[in-house]
Enzyme design. Structure first.
Site, PDB file in Angstrom:
ATOM      1  CB  CYS A  89      -0.917   0.019   1.208  1.00  0.00           C
ATOM      2  SG  CYS A  89      -1.991  -1.415   1.260  1.00  0.00           S
TER       3      CYS A  89
ATOM      4  CG  HIS B  63      -3.463   3.336   0.963  1.00  0.00           C
ATOM      5  ND1 HIS B  63      -3.835   2.805  -0.249  1.00  0.00           N
ATOM      6  CD2 HIS B  63      -3.584   2.335   1.883  1.00  0.00           C
ATOM      7  CE1 HIS B  63      -4.159   1.533  -0.077  1.00  0.00           C
ATOM      8  NE2 HIS B  63      -4.015   1.228   1.202  1.00  0.00           N
TER       9      HIS B  63
ATOM     10  CG  ASN C 157      -6.918  -1.083  -0.114  1.00  0.00           C
ATOM     11  OD1 ASN C 157      -6.034  -0.778  -0.911  1.00  0.00           O
ATOM     12  ND2 ASN C 157      -6.682  -1.333   1.164  1.00  0.00           N
TER      13      ASN C 157
HETATM   14  O1  UT7 Z   1      -4.568  -1.128   2.768  1.00  0.00           O
HETATM   15  C1  UT7 Z   1      -3.705  -1.602   3.739  1.00  0.00           C
HETATM   16  C2  UT7 Z   1      -4.158  -1.275   5.079  1.00  0.00           C
HETATM   17  N1  UT7 Z   1      -5.395  -1.938   5.379  1.00  0.00           N
HETATM   18  C3  UT7 Z   1      -6.163  -1.427   6.285  1.00  0.00           C
HETATM   19  O2  UT7 Z   1      -5.881  -0.392   6.815  1.00  0.00           O
HETATM   20  C4  UT7 Z   1      -7.393  -2.194   6.680  1.00  0.00           C
HETATM   21  C5  UT7 Z   1      -7.658  -2.028   8.150  1.00  0.00           C
HETATM   22  N2  UT7 Z   1      -8.745  -2.838   8.672  1.00  0.00           N
HETATM   23  C6  UT7 Z   1     -10.050  -2.677   8.308  1.00  0.00           C
HETATM   24  O3  UT7 Z   1     -10.335  -1.880   7.438  1.00  0.00           O
HETATM   25  C7  UT7 Z   1     -11.101  -3.461   9.042  1.00  0.00           C
HETATM   26  O4  UT7 Z   1     -10.503  -4.159  10.107  1.00  0.00           O
HETATM   27  C8  UT7 Z   1     -11.890  -4.426   8.149  1.00  0.00           C
HETATM   28  C9  UT7 Z   1     -12.810  -3.647   7.241  1.00  0.00           C
HETATM   29  C10 UT7 Z   1     -10.946  -5.295   7.339  1.00  0.00           C
HETATM   30  C11 UT7 Z   1     -12.771  -5.352   8.982  1.00  0.00           C
HETATM   31  O5  UT7 Z   1     -13.645  -4.599   9.779  1.00  0.00           O
HETATM   32  P1  UT7 Z   1     -13.750  -4.911  11.341  1.00  0.00           P
HETATM   33  O6  UT7 Z   1     -14.720  -3.962  11.889  1.00  0.00           O
HETATM   34  O7  UT7 Z   1     -12.361  -4.882  11.913  1.00  0.00           O
HETATM   35  O8  UT7 Z   1     -14.371  -6.359  11.356  1.00  0.00           O
HETATM   36  P2  UT7 Z   1     -13.791  -7.733  11.975  1.00  0.00           P
HETATM   37  O9  UT7 Z   1     -12.712  -8.280  11.098  1.00  0.00           O
HETATM   38  O10 UT7 Z   1     -13.479  -7.530  13.422  1.00  0.00           O
HETATM   39  O11 UT7 Z   1     -15.061  -8.667  11.866  1.00  0.00           O
HETATM   40  C12 UT7 Z   1     -16.275  -8.372  12.592  1.00  0.00           C
HETATM   41  C13 UT7 Z   1     -17.325  -9.407  12.232  1.00  0.00           C
HETATM   42  C14 UT7 Z   1     -16.824 -10.846  12.338  1.00  0.00           C
HETATM   43  O12 UT7 Z   1     -17.920 -11.635  12.767  1.00  0.00           O
HETATM   44  P3  UT7 Z   1     -18.079 -12.078  14.314  1.00  0.00           P
HETATM   45  O13 UT7 Z   1     -16.836 -12.854  14.632  1.00  0.00           O
HETATM   46  O14 UT7 Z   1     -18.177 -10.806  15.081  1.00  0.00           O
HETATM   47  O15 UT7 Z   1     -19.315 -12.900  14.305  1.00  0.00           O
HETATM   48  C15 UT7 Z   1     -16.483 -11.240  10.925  1.00  0.00           C
HETATM   49  O16 UT7 Z   1     -16.564 -12.616  10.698  1.00  0.00           O
HETATM   50  O17 UT7 Z   1     -17.696  -9.249  10.849  1.00  0.00           O
HETATM   51  C16 UT7 Z   1     -17.534 -10.487  10.152  1.00  0.00           C
HETATM   52  N3  UT7 Z   1     -17.149 -10.197   8.783  1.00  0.00           N
HETATM   53  C17 UT7 Z   1     -18.017  -9.978   7.790  1.00  0.00           C
HETATM   54  N4  UT7 Z   1     -19.366  -9.984   7.759  1.00  0.00           N
HETATM   55  C18 UT7 Z   1     -19.956  -9.701   6.583  1.00  0.00           C
HETATM   56  C19 UT7 Z   1     -15.885 -10.054   8.281  1.00  0.00           C
HETATM   57  N5  UT7 Z   1     -15.933  -9.753   6.985  1.00  0.00           N
HETATM   58  C20 UT7 Z   1     -17.243  -9.700   6.646  1.00  0.00           C
HETATM   59  C21 UT7 Z   1     -17.924  -9.432   5.461  1.00  0.00           C
HETATM   60  N6  UT7 Z   1     -19.276  -9.435   5.473  1.00  0.00           N
HETATM   61  N7  UT7 Z   1     -17.279  -9.126   4.310  1.00  0.00           N
END
Ligand code: UT7
Length: 336
Positions: free
Chosen positions: A115, A263, A293
């Site tokens: 990135c 980014h 992204n």
């Molecule tokens: O570009 C390089 C740098 N990258 C970044 O800066 C990305 C940084 N991170 C993020 O943007 C976020 O952490 C994400 C968007 C990737 C994820 O969001 P989050 O709020 O951190 O969600 P999470 O991974 O903690 O997941 C929360 C819940 C989980 O379910 P449970 O365990 O709470 O039941 C996941 O399984 O959301 C679930 N989940 C989804 N649900 C529907 C994860 N992905 C999805 C999805 N659709 N696509």
């Protein structure tokens, strides 16, 4: 000593639009979750057989060279940033040299900083120009993520975020050192290398032969892995730090920013930074809603769109900032 300035910009995204609803047909996800957590509404995916990382880079570069008002033979050096190259080796820099018909033996450098790749690439190009070594350097960021993602529910935490596309800039020698790129700031923290990574195939933990021999359908080592929340927490801190570092180096403050191009990792990260620095909506440009992204391509795509929309004018203070896998992060301070 000279400065370098961005003399031409271009971007290219494949035509094929993939909406959040489209993704919900192949994995357990939904538009509401994706928009709420990331701001993304749709992204572009290459249709197999149409584009490659290199071909998208070439199309973006053609536009940038044309807008720089130079002949392609005047490009002295190529810097190509990507995490999704056409081939394991050689890198796409030489492929661009060939496919774009640039001068036959100019140098080509491939940057592997994910990135932050475009920001690292700009920094390298800037040093070459500052030292007088080159006059025009082509910097490309291009990614073809879509065919390397786990498009099942197992991979949904990563797969819904990434999109395909390319952006390019021509950096040109600038004699007036009060203009152009004022400074660049690069950092890394390898301690967190595996938190956002694609491990296989590689010559470390998972060799090609291991994957073939194991033939394991549960093997996820060749899909990107991201510890989302950990990456998010580090991103907001490092973005803030590296923007401030750049501003302070030039005796400037957040109020001096005319346009911040972060980014496009996650709209929530951009909004956090905007709020932290007290910037209004006209001072930050986001297009993650349309493209997702696109890693090394996200900054040059956003910069080009902002410039095309007339949001960047001569004399403006433009700040580029990136954070991602490595971890690596960086900023570029530009007097346009
Ligand atoms: O570009 C390089 C740098 N990258 C970044 O800066 C990305 C940084 N991170 C993020 O943007 C976020 O952490 C994400 C968007 C990737 C994820 O969001 P989050 O709020 O951190 O969600 P999470 O991974 O903690 O997941 C929360 C819940 C989980 O379910 P449970 O365990 O709470 O039941 C996941 O399984 O959301 C679930 N989940 C989804 N649900 C529907 C994860 N992905 C999805 C999805 N659709 N696509």
């Amino acid at each position: 000593m000279y400065n370098s300035r961005i003399s031409g910009l271009g971007f290219y995204v494949p035509e094929n639009v993939v909406t959040n609803d489209d993704l919900s047909k192949v994995m357990d996800t939904n538009d509401e979750w994706i928009q709420e957590r990331t701001g993304i509404k749709e992204r572009r995916h290459v249709v197999k057989g149409t584009d490659t990382t290199t071909s998208m880079g070439v199309k973006a570069a053609q536009k940038a060279i044309e807008r720089a008002g130079i002949d392609k033979d005047e490009i002295d050096f190529i810097v190509f940033a990507t995490l999704s190259p056409d081939y394991y080796f050689p890198g796409p820099g030489v492929l661009v040299q060939r496919d774009l018909g640039l001068k036959r033996t100019i140098g080509a450098l491939d940057v592997r900083n994910q990135c932050s790749g475009f920001v690292y690439g700009i920094s390298v190009a800037d040093q070459y120009i500052k030292s007088g070594m080159y006059k025009n350097v082509l910097v490309i960021g291009s990614e073809l993520h879509s065919h390397g993602l786990d498009m099942t529910t197992r991979g949904r935490g990563v797969s819904v975020i990434f999109g395909d596309g390319a952006g390019a800039a021509v950096l040109t020698r600038e004699e007036d050192t009060s203009k152009g790129i004022l400074s660049t700031h690069l950092h890394s923290e390898g301690q967190h290398a595996e938190e956002l990574s694609l491990i296989a195939p590689g010559m470390g933990k998972r060799w090609v032969n291991d994957i073939i021999e194991d033939n394991d359908p549960e093997d996820t080592s060749y899909f990107p892995h991201m510890n989302g929340q950990f990456v998010f927490k580090n991103a907001v801190v490092r973005f803030s730090e590296v923007i401030m570092e750049g501003l302070q180096k030039n005796n400037l403050g957040p109020q001096d920013i005319d346009m911040l191009i972060p980014h496009q990792a996650n709209l929530r990260i951009s909004q956090f930074i905007q709020k932290k620095f007290g910037l209004n909506d006209d001072q930050v440009f986001n297009n993650i809603m349309k493209y997702g992204n696109t890693t090394a391509a996200s900054i040059p795509i956003a910069l080009t769109e902002a410039w095309e929309a007339g949001k960047i004018k001569e004399g403006d203070l433009v700040v580029l900032a990136a954070f991602g896998s490595g971890f690596t992060w960086g900023s570029v301070i530009i007097r346009w």
